[in-house]
Structures are given as C-alpha cells and as structure tokens.
Write a protein that holds these residues in place. Structure first.
Motif, PDB file in Angstrom:
ATOM      1  N   PHE A  71       0.743  -1.192   0.180  1.00 25.82           N
ATOM      2  CA  PHE A  71       0.002  -0.041  -0.212  1.00 25.82           C
ATOM      3  C   PHE A  71       0.947   1.297   0.101  1.00 25.82           C
ATOM      4  O   PHE A  71       1.879   1.239   0.460  1.00 25.82           O
ATOM      5  CB  PHE A  71      -0.962  -0.065   1.184  1.00 25.82           C
ATOM      6  N   LEU A  72       0.296   2.292  -0.591  1.00 31.55           N
ATOM      7  CA  LEU A  72       0.984   3.644  -0.402  1.00 31.55           C
ATOM      8  C   LEU A  72       0.870   4.132   0.596  1.00 31.55           C
ATOM      9  O   LEU A  72      -0.044   4.000   1.684  1.00 31.55           O
ATOM     10  CB  LEU A  72       0.401   4.496  -1.566  1.00 31.55           C
ATOM     11  N   THR A 109       6.121   2.728  -1.506  1.00 32.31           N
ATOM     12  CA  THR A 109       5.091   1.780  -0.909  1.00 32.31           C
ATOM     13  C   THR A 109       5.549   1.017   0.314  1.00 32.31           C
ATOM     14  O   THR A 109       6.800   0.401   0.139  1.00 32.31           O
ATOM     15  CB  THR A 109       4.806   0.928  -2.404  1.00 32.31           C
ATOM     16  N   CYS A 110       4.516   0.749   1.019  1.00 28.34           N
ATOM     17  CA  CYS A 110       4.890  -0.562   2.136  1.00 28.34           C
ATOM     18  C   CYS A 110       4.564  -1.763   1.543  1.00 28.34           C
ATOM     19  O   CYS A 110       3.542  -1.887   1.343  1.00 28.34           O
ATOM     20  CB  CYS A 110       4.110   0.065   3.474  1.00 28.34           C
ATOM     21  N   ARG A 133      15.914   3.441  -4.623  1.00 30.67           N
ATOM     22  CA  ARG A 133      15.649   3.411  -6.312  1.00 30.67           C
ATOM     23  C   ARG A 133      14.343   3.002  -6.323  1.00 30.67           C
ATOM     24  O   ARG A 133      13.683   3.366  -7.363  1.00 30.67           O
ATOM     25  CB  ARG A 133      16.877   2.544  -6.752  1.00 30.67           C
ATOM     26  N   GLU A 134      14.041   1.947  -5.991  1.00 28.42           N
ATOM     27  CA  GLU A 134      12.598   1.329  -5.922  1.00 28.42           C
ATOM     28  C   GLU A 134      11.656   1.648  -5.498  1.00 28.42           C
ATOM     29  O   GLU A 134      10.175   1.733  -5.514  1.00 28.42           O
ATOM     30  CB  GLU A 134      12.831  -0.041  -5.641  1.00 28.42           C
ATOM     31  N   LYS A 135      11.725   2.801  -4.267  1.00 26.38           N
ATOM     32  CA  LYS A 135      10.658   3.470  -3.461  1.00 26.38           C
ATOM     33  C   LYS A 135       9.729   2.537  -2.650  1.00 26.38           C
ATOM     34  O   LYS A 135       8.614   2.663  -2.795  1.00 26.38           O
ATOM     35  CB  LYS A 135      10.108   4.482  -4.094  1.00 26.38           C
ATOM     36  N   ILE A 136      10.474   1.428  -2.339  1.00 29.03           N
ATOM     37  CA  ILE A 136       9.865   0.381  -1.416  1.00 29.03           C
ATOM     38  C   ILE A 136      10.234   0.372   0.141  1.00 29.03           C
ATOM     39  O   ILE A 136      11.245   0.508   0.326  1.00 29.03           O
ATOM     40  CB  ILE A 136       9.819  -0.879  -1.950  1.00 29.03           C
ATOM     41  N   LEU A 137       9.262   0.219   0.721  1.00 26.53           N
ATOM     42  CA  LEU A 137       9.490   0.146   2.486  1.00 26.53           C
ATOM     43  C   LEU A 137       9.324  -1.142   2.777  1.00 26.53           C
ATOM     44  O   LEU A 137       8.063  -1.493   2.690  1.00 26.53           O
ATOM     45  CB  LEU A 137       8.800   1.030   3.145  1.00 26.53           C
ATOM     46  N   ARG A 138      10.129  -2.106   2.950  1.00 25.74           N
ATOM     47  CA  ARG A 138       9.797  -3.581   3.243  1.00 25.74           C
ATOM     48  C   ARG A 138       9.991  -3.730   4.689  1.00 25.74           C
ATOM     49  O   ARG A 138      10.996  -3.168   5.470  1.00 25.74           O
ATOM     50  CB  ARG A 138      11.012  -4.569   2.726  1.00 25.74           C
ATOM     51  N   LEU A 139       8.993  -4.328   5.382  1.00 26.06           N
ATOM     52  CA  LEU A 139       9.106  -4.706   6.846  1.00 26.06           C
ATOM     53  C   LEU A 139      10.166  -5.799   7.024  1.00 26.06           C
ATOM     54  O   LEU A 139      10.484  -6.674   6.613  1.00 26.06           O
ATOM     55  CB  LEU A 139       7.842  -5.539   7.250  1.00 26.06           C
TER      56      LEU A 139
END
Length: 137
Positions: free
Chosen positions: A30-31, A52-53, A124-130
């Motif tokens: 989700f954003l 994005t999370c 670079r991917e703009k992703i936040l991974r848990l």
C-alpha cells in the motif's frame, strides 16, 4: 468501513494465512498516507513521497520467530505509520551480502511502552519492506 480499517483487516488476514501455512507466500502492499509523508518531511526531513509499504509472508514468520508475542502488532502497521512520534534513519549490513542497507525506524509510543517498526528503505525502488517489529517496555 474506513480505508485504514480495510487495510488492517487485509493485513490481519495475511498474518493468519502466513502463520497457519509455512509455504504460504503472498504480500500486501500500500502507498504511504499523506499524513505519514507530511510528518516525515516536516519533523524529520525524510522524503518518503511515492513510497510503497510491503508486508510479505516471510517477514511475518520472521517476526513470529524472533518476537513471538509481537506478531499481532503487524495488523496495526498502517496505524503505526500514521501515528509515529519518532523516525530514525539507520544503516545496517545485509546478513547475506554484507552490503549496507538504509533502513527507517518508525517509533510509536503507547502508555506503557513503545512499538519499534524497522522498514528497509530501497530508495531506487521506493519500497519500504518490513524488516522487524517489536514492543519495547
């Protein structure tokens, strides 16, 4: 039902499925909300626009193994992202590659404790991974 409640229900479903079947492999993404983005920039000067999370089954099982009692907190991640009181930037080494990985630590304080949520930040991917999530008394 509000959007936040729908998202939390979807995450709780993922948690249940991930814990009941070790081979289950899925994720919820989700954003980040405008409230989270604005607070991160205004108070901590961290730009997380368009990020994005992502919460994956493997990460849920990791938290269950490492922080057994805290796995139920995963359902509240969207809430914690909106209500965090502190945001820290940290650099850790990837256990497999040894390369540095930038991470963000969102901290939400409750009456008797704090919840720390570590999100790896792949800019670079703009992703936040848990990465992990746990309570601190």
């Amino acid at each position: 039902m509000r959007e936040l409640e729908k998202l939390e229900a979807e995450i709780c479903n993922l948690v249940e499925l991930s814990l009941s079947d070790k081979t289950y492999c899925d994720q919820v993404s989700f954003l980040l909300s405008e409230k989270t983005i604005d607070k991160a920039w205004k108070h901590f000067f961290i730009d997380i626009r368009d990020y994005t999370c992502v919460i994956h089954s493997d990460e849920i099982r990791h938290i269950k193994n490492e922080h057994h009692d805290d796995v139920y907190l995963i359902c509240k991640i969207p809430y914690y992202l909106e209500k965090f009181v502190k945001l820290e930037r940290n650099i850790v080494s990837d256990k497999k590659t040894g390369k540095p990985v930038i991470s963000l630590i969102f901290i939400k304080r409750n009456e008797n404790n704090s919840v720390k949520m570590v999100k790896t930040n792949l800019s670079r991917e703009k992703i936040l991974r848990l990465k992990t999530l746990f309570e601190v008394v």
